[in-house]
Write an enzyme that holds these catalytic residues in place. Structure first.
Site, short mmCIF file in Angstrom:
data_model
loop_
_atom_site.label_atom_id
_atom_site.label_comp_id
_atom_site.label_asym_id
_atom_site.label_seq_id
_atom_site.Cartn_x
_atom_site.Cartn_y
_atom_site.Cartn_z
N LYS A 7 0.82 -1.22 0.00
CA LYS A 7 0.00 0.00 0.00
C LYS A 7 0.85 1.27 0.00
CE LYS A 7 -3.87 -2.22 2.38
NZ LYS A 7 -4.74 -2.22 3.61
N ASP A 33 14.70 -1.87 4.06
CA ASP A 33 16.03 -1.26 4.01
C ASP A 33 16.26 -0.57 2.67
OD1 ASP A 33 16.66 -2.19 6.57
OD2 ASP A 33 17.46 -4.07 5.82
#
Length: 310
Positions: A223, A252
């Site tokens: 999302k 990351d």
């Protein structure tokens, strides 16, 4: 702009069991569990939060300084980092320890059993922070707890802009240290589950967190992400991935793209879109440092998702 990345360096050792764990675990004997799983080989991947962030930043032409700690088995990872032009002067070697390692066994039902040895991560990186000037940008990601608390203290004292990213170390830090470490951060970045953990552990509401940090950036998987400041909220949609192979490390990679945007002095919305593009590349490969692209390819994919990268 020089970027400093505090966090872990680790080996991910991934094994596949050609069966189901449940077929070999006897529920009525769970109190005397003694099981051996014979696996189909082992893949060793380079990982750790600092390593993953730095790797993706290197793909975008940045050379962040990694502030971390490793053990006596670090040689191959060291070669990998230097191959990508990443400086290693902020990495401390603990000769009597092994580099942190995750040992992950996955069965045919995608169940996982993981053992994690922190090894060298138990020790501070002991970096001379006086080398960091006021024009730098820093991120504190999950790693050695002493560094996660001490580095923000130095950045606050010197007025250096930093991002706090507690991730897997939220519970280890605990409410008091967590609240102190994030105080004064330019940004608190988490996923939505981690944000709730931060609020639970510190006892702070979202509004109270915004009294301590400049903004909240919350990643939401497919999302996209949400940016929250005292002025309001902005939703950033996810960039399209050609195929989702492995979501591990996407967070990351997102942070790397965001940091690159900040290095280019982009507004926070553009920086988060850059993070989303970086994350899309990551999920298309198995492993956290297996993806690759050129800066031109990155910009083209950004444009395909969001328009020109002005």
């Amino acid at each position: 702009m020089k970027v400093y990345v505090t966090g872990s360096l680790a080996f991910d050792r991934i094994m596949t069991f050609p069966g189901k764990f449940s077929d070999h675990i006897l529920p009525d004997k769970i109190h005397i569990l003694n099981v051996c799983f014979v696996v189909n080989g082992l893949d060793e991947k380079f990982g750790g939060t600092a390593g993953n962030i730095a790797y993706s930043m290197a793909l975008m032409g940045e050379k962040p300084v990694i502030l971390s700690q490793v053990g006596k088995d670090f040689a191959l990872y060291d070669e990998w980092l230097q191959k990508h032009g990443l400086p290693v002067e902020g990495i401390r070697t603990i000769d009597h320890e092994h580099t942190a390692g995750a040992y992950i066994t996955t069965d045919m039902s995608d169940n996982q059993i993981t053992g994690f040895n922190p090894g060298a991560m138990c020790h501070s990186c002991a970096y001379d922070m006086s080398n960091i000037d006021n024009n730098s940008l820093a991120i504190i990601s999950p790693g050695n707890v002493e560094d996660m608390v001490g580095h923000p203290e130095y950045y606050r004292e010197k007025g250096i802009r930093f991002i706090f990213d507690p991730g897997q170390q939220i519970t280890t830090l605990g409410g008091e240290r967590l609240g102190k470490a994030l105080d004064g951060a330019f940004m608190l970045i988490t996923n939505d589950y981690e944000l709730q953990m931060v609020m639970n552990d510190t006892g702070l509401s979202r509004e109270q967190l915004l009294d301590k940090v400049g903004m909240l950036v919350t990643t939401l998987g497919e999302k996209g992400c949400q940016i929250v400041t005292k002025e309001g909220e902005v939703a950033i949609p996810a960039a399209k991935a050609a195929e989702v192979v492995d979501p591990t490390g996407a967070g990351d990679a997102f942070r790397a793209g965001l940091l690159k945007g900040l290095c280019l002095e982009k507004d926070i919305e553009t920086a988060c879109r850059m993070g989303a593009v970086s994350a899309a590349y990551s999920v298309e490969k198995r492993g956290t440092q297996e993806h690759g692209y050129t800066w031109d390819e990155f910009c083209k994919r950004y444009e395909e998702n969001y328009g020109p990268l002005g």
